[in-house]
Write a protein that holds these residues in place. Sequence first.
Motif, short mmCIF file in Angstrom:
data_model
loop_
_atom_site.label_atom_id
_atom_site.label_comp_id
_atom_site.label_asym_id
_atom_site.label_seq_id
_atom_site.Cartn_x
_atom_site.Cartn_y
_atom_site.Cartn_z
N LYS A 290 0.88 -1.18 0.00
CA LYS A 290 0.00 0.00 0.00
C LYS A 290 0.91 1.22 0.00
CE LYS A 290 -3.22 -2.81 2.58
NZ LYS A 290 -4.56 -2.96 2.06
N LEU A 363 -5.57 7.51 4.50
CA LEU A 363 -5.67 6.16 3.95
C LEU A 363 -6.80 6.25 2.92
CD1 LEU A 363 -5.66 3.95 7.19
CD2 LEU A 363 -3.78 5.14 6.12
N GLU A 364 -6.49 5.91 1.69
CA GLU A 364 -7.50 6.10 0.63
C GLU A 364 -7.86 4.79 -0.05
OE1 GLU A 364 -6.30 10.71 -0.57
OE2 GLU A 364 -5.84 9.11 -2.00
N ASP A 365 -9.06 4.76 -0.61
CA ASP A 365 -9.46 3.57 -1.37
C ASP A 365 -8.97 3.71 -2.81
OD1 ASP A 365 -11.23 5.18 -2.76
OD2 ASP A 365 -13.03 4.39 -1.80
N GLU A 397 -9.64 -1.73 6.90
CA GLU A 397 -8.26 -1.93 6.45
C GLU A 397 -8.18 -2.60 5.09
OE1 GLU A 397 -7.09 -2.52 10.85
OE2 GLU A 397 -5.63 -3.61 9.63
N VAL A 400 -8.07 -0.29 2.08
CA VAL A 400 -6.99 0.69 1.89
C VAL A 400 -6.16 0.28 0.67
CG1 VAL A 400 -4.90 1.72 2.89
CG2 VAL A 400 -6.87 1.21 4.36
#
Length: 439
Positions: A290, A363-365, A397, A400
Amino acid sequence: MEVQSVGPNEFLSIDGPASIRIIDGKLYVLGAEYGPGSSFTVMRGRRIVAKSLGEGKIDVVLGPEGRIERIDGTNEVIDTWDRALSTIQLRNSVIVVLGAMDVGKTTVTTILVNKGVMGGLKVGVIDGDPGQNDIGPPTTVSASIATNFITHLTQLRNLRSIFVKTTSIEHVWDYVLNSISKLVNELKHGHNVDAVVINTDGWISDPAAVKFKLEMIKHVSANYVIVIRRGDEVNELLKGLASITINTIVLPSPSNARIRDRDDRRIRREMGYSKYLMPSRELSINLREKPIVNLPLFNGLRYDNYITRLIRRSLNVPIHYIEQWGGVAVAIGDVKEFQVKNLGDVSIAILPVNWERGLLVALEDRDNYLLSLGVLRKIYYNTGKAVISIPKSFNNEDLVDHIRLGMIRVNDNYEEIEKTLYIGKIESLLSSQNISRKQ
Ligand SMILES: Nc1ncnc2c1ncn2[C@@H]1O[C@H](COP(=O)(O)OP(=O)(O)OP(=O)(O)O)[C@@H](O)[C@H]1O
Ligand SMILES: [Mg+2]
């Protein structure tokens, strides 16, 4: 609790915290009409002017700094605003509310929302002010849908937020512009709202600010612009608006609005961070899986020890970690401040040790929507892992996709201690090399 009688066309200035219940009669409050049995609240530090539409009785509960006062209505903007705003055809409209700080933008947005709700519409609302965001946390632009009357935008449930890295819009206005447009599309096409009202920030007088606002109007295909005028601050903006085809409504600013100074605003933001992030827990994220989108680490080219030594020697700076991405390298070294050095064809961005400590991150999608804000605590260069403080309640989570670094550093009490600009500089280095990974 105190019961008060009100007469027709009487104006009440209410300072929060206060809660008002209508026993008898009718009150006009921010575009909505409240009848017997209904109630509304005024938040601490805010002022609302209500108008009684007939004989009636109200039940008043005031908090510590709360106040209610009958005022002379001659200088009140309530009727002028209502007349002007009633000319708007809300259905299928996108409306942008503009003005300097403390002129009543959020209040006018609230009135438009209530008018829409009163007309039975599903109203999309965007708070496009990352400094004083009432729908989402600070550093975001956020969207919601209103189906009930409100007195404050904070009463709306946050549907979607986009992290814009800082609260100083002048550094990120193009990103804010794209983010607001994206939220408008999401509300219109993903949620079929009947209207969208956009509240904006108070950066209005600079040439760049005028350009930003005009671009916003174009990008979101607005059909109405509301400009709240207090003095000369909006003159350039009005000139700009005159050169495009748009329904422009100019409103006066209330003369006795409560002013919030810089410190007030900062404290409110800090309360916003801590309210959002506390209680918190620590999350360990593998940056190889990530990645940080606006600072490449752990997926680039690693040098062997020999080359690292050579680089160290030619830069004359002790380097602890270095990694190359095309024509840009990112290094962590013993420097006091961020700096860029050129070595051959490669620009080396050198960050000080502990540069990451306390930086706000998102925290991004995969679609770049905010899943959670966080505070970066530490990056471990040997394992490629980052430790980030996030809200304890965060449980997405799995969604993310990546991390986005912000430009604000906070301490353990979530007080803003620094606004960093180097993230922006690294981003432009990367985009000049065409190696930005994700927008
Ligand atoms: N008619 C009114 N009379 C007096 N005060 C008012 C009136 N309408 C709103 N206010 C108060 O004036 C203050 C500023 O209003 P508002 O927050 O809507 O302005 P803004 O332009 O959104 O400010 P900001 O720059 O902080 O975003 C608030 O405390 C609000 O409660
Ligand atoms: Mg506002």
